[in-house]
Design a protein around this motif. Structure first.
Motif, PDB file in Angstrom:
ATOM      1  N   ASP A   1       0.827  -1.206   0.000  1.00 27.75           N
ATOM      2  CA  ASP A   1       0.000   0.000   0.000  1.00 27.75           C
ATOM      3  C   ASP A   1       0.860   1.254   0.000  1.00 27.75           C
ATOM      4  N   GLN A   2       1.982   1.210   0.727  1.00 27.05           N
ATOM      5  CA  GLN A   2       2.882   2.358   0.767  1.00 27.05           C
ATOM      6  C   GLN A   2       3.584   2.551  -0.575  1.00 27.05           C
ATOM      7  N   ALA A   3       4.048   1.461  -1.165  1.00 29.25           N
ATOM      8  CA  ALA A   3       4.755   1.546  -2.448  1.00 29.25           C
ATOM      9  C   ALA A   3       3.858   2.156  -3.522  1.00 29.25           C
ATOM     10  N   GLU A   4       2.627   1.670  -3.618  1.00 28.64           N
ATOM     11  CA  GLU A   4       1.728   2.190  -4.647  1.00 28.64           C
ATOM     12  C   GLU A   4       1.373   3.644  -4.401  1.00 28.64           C
TER      13      GLU A   4
ATOM     14  N   ARG B   1      -8.584   7.174  -6.094  1.00 26.07           N
ATOM     15  CA  ARG B   1      -9.500   6.539  -7.049  1.00 26.07           C
ATOM     16  C   ARG B   1      -8.832   5.371  -7.755  1.00 26.07           C
ATOM     17  N   VAL B   2      -7.564   5.533  -8.120  1.00 24.44           N
ATOM     18  CA  VAL B   2      -6.843   4.438  -8.783  1.00 24.44           C
ATOM     19  C   VAL B   2      -6.786   3.208  -7.878  1.00 24.44           C
ATOM     20  N   LEU B   3      -6.549   3.441  -6.585  1.00 29.63           N
ATOM     21  CA  LEU B   3      -6.376   2.343  -5.634  1.00 29.63           C
ATOM     22  C   LEU B   3      -7.681   1.866  -5.032  1.00 29.63           C
ATOM     23  N   GLY B   4      -8.772   2.601  -5.255  1.00 27.81           N
ATOM     24  CA  GLY B   4     -10.047   2.222  -4.669  1.00 27.81           C
ATOM     25  C   GLY B   4     -10.079   2.406  -3.163  1.00 27.81           C
TER      26      GLY B   4
ATOM     27  N   ALA C   1      -6.475   7.429   3.600  1.00 29.23           N
ATOM     28  CA  ALA C   1      -5.683   6.202   3.703  1.00 29.23           C
ATOM     29  C   ALA C   1      -4.486   6.256   2.765  1.00 29.23           C
ATOM     30  N   VAL C   2      -4.691   6.804   1.572  1.00 33.83           N
ATOM     31  CA  VAL C   2      -3.585   6.922   0.617  1.00 33.83           C
ATOM     32  C   VAL C   2      -2.570   7.938   1.111  1.00 33.83           C
ATOM     33  N   ARG C   3      -3.046   9.048   1.675  1.00 35.95           N
ATOM     34  CA  ARG C   3      -2.152  10.061   2.218  1.00 35.95           C
ATOM     35  C   ARG C   3      -1.297   9.465   3.339  1.00 35.95           C
ATOM     36  N   THR C   4      -1.925   8.677   4.194  1.00 39.10           N
ATOM     37  CA  THR C   4      -1.201   8.024   5.286  1.00 39.10           C
ATOM     38  C   THR C   4      -0.133   7.087   4.751  1.00 39.10           C
ATOM     39  N   ALA C   5      -0.513   6.264   3.771  1.00 32.66           N
ATOM     40  CA  ALA C   5       0.431   5.290   3.212  1.00 32.66           C
ATOM     41  C   ALA C   5       1.598   5.995   2.528  1.00 32.66           C
ATOM     42  N   ALA C   6       1.319   7.082   1.790  1.00 36.84           N
ATOM     43  CA  ALA C   6       2.387   7.822   1.120  1.00 36.84           C
ATOM     44  C   ALA C   6       3.333   8.447   2.143  1.00 36.84           C
ATOM     45  N   TYR C   7       2.772   9.003   3.202  1.00 33.26           N
ATOM     46  CA  TYR C   7       3.592   9.610   4.255  1.00 33.26           C
ATOM     47  C   TYR C   7       4.527   8.582   4.868  1.00 33.26           C
ATOM     48  N   ARG C   8       3.967   7.434   5.254  1.00 36.92           N
ATOM     49  CA  ARG C   8       4.787   6.408   5.896  1.00 36.92           C
ATOM     50  C   ARG C   8       5.815   5.842   4.913  1.00 36.92           C
ATOM     51  N   GLY C   9       5.420   5.659   3.651  1.00 37.70           N
ATOM     52  CA  GLY C   9       6.356   5.128   2.667  1.00 37.70           C
ATOM     53  C   GLY C   9       7.527   6.062   2.421  1.00 37.70           C
ATOM     54  N   LEU C  10       7.240   7.370   2.290  1.00 36.68           N
ATOM     55  CA  LEU C  10       8.322   8.335   2.075  1.00 36.68           C
ATOM     56  C   LEU C  10       9.233   8.405   3.290  1.00 36.68           C
ATOM     57  N   LYS C  11       8.644   8.286   4.468  1.00 40.75           N
ATOM     58  CA  LYS C  11       9.450   8.319   5.690  1.00 40.75           C
ATOM     59  C   LYS C  11      10.386   7.112   5.736  1.00 40.75           C
ATOM     60  N   ARG C  12       9.860   5.943   5.413  1.00 37.70           N
ATOM     61  CA  ARG C  12      10.700   4.736   5.410  1.00 37.70           C
ATOM     62  C   ARG C  12      11.781   4.821   4.340  1.00 37.70           C
TER      63      ARG C  12
END
Length: 203
Positions: A144-147, A164-167, A172-183
């Motif tokens: 989820d973070q990668a996408e 919309r792309v991820l449904g 939730a997408v904002r959270t995943a992007a934040y955590r992914g960029l942090k990692r």
């Protein structure tokens, strides 16, 4: 870049892209080539993060479908990027299913919603994402973070479009992007430290 806005360099192309798509829908092959040139780099980067070395093949399949269904598309340049990303994602997931390598289930990580945005960390990760090595690191993130990172940074979608792309919900997408960029930034920083001062065995 705000949480919901597409990157400035992507927005700059959207007017040209929208005009090219409109002409392509009227049968202008040169205009379709312009749309391809504007969209393909980001789409290919997104697919590399999903399927690795098979990205070119999956992108070819996606563009065949895009060309076939172009007349059904309605929207502007930003909408076209989202539409093509959705098609590419479906083709990538089909590819992964054929390889019996199903994506890991997404994990909703609400705990980071209340944390402040790390602007320097975010910028460091964005700058590094232009490299093949960084895309390999992205592939190591939870799915989820990668996408989310790939759609927001590489494809250049805004928060609602990526959702919309991820449904999923934009939050939730904002959270995943934040955590992914942090990692990602943490891994890049750790590699930098390791490169500058290798630890001795046993440390």
């Amino acid at each position: 870049m705000g949480q919901g806005a597409a990157p400035r360099h992507m927005r700059a192309y959207d007017g040209e892209l929208g005009a090219a798509v409109a002409r392509a829908q009227q049968g202008d092959e040169a205009a379709f080539a312009v749309a391809y040139r504007l969209v393909q780099p980001g789409l290919l980067g997104y697919l590399r993060g999903l399927v690795g070395d098979d990205a070119e093949d999956v992108a070819s399949d996606a563009w065949l479908e895009i060309a076939r269904d172009l007349g059904r598309f309605q929207g502007d340049g930003a909408g076209f990027r989202g539409w093509t990303a959705t098609i590419a994602r479906h083709r990538a997931l089909d590819h992964l299913r054929r390889q019996r390598a199903r994506p890991r289930p997404a994990v909703l990580e609400q705990d980071v919603l209340d944390l402040p945005g790390p602007h320097s960390t975010h910028d460091q990760a964005l700058e590094a994402l232009s490299t093949e090595h960084a895309l390999e690191l992205v592939r190591g993130l939870p799915r989820d973070q990668a996408e989310a990172v790939l759609l927001r940074v590489v494809v250049g979608l805004d928060g609602p479009a990526a959702a919309r792309v991820l449904g999923k919900r934009p939050g939730a997408v904002r959270t995943a992007a934040y955590r992914g960029l942090k990692r990602l930034a943490g891994r890049l920083g750790a590699e930098s430290v390791t490169d500058e001062a290798p630890r001795t065995l046993g440390e």
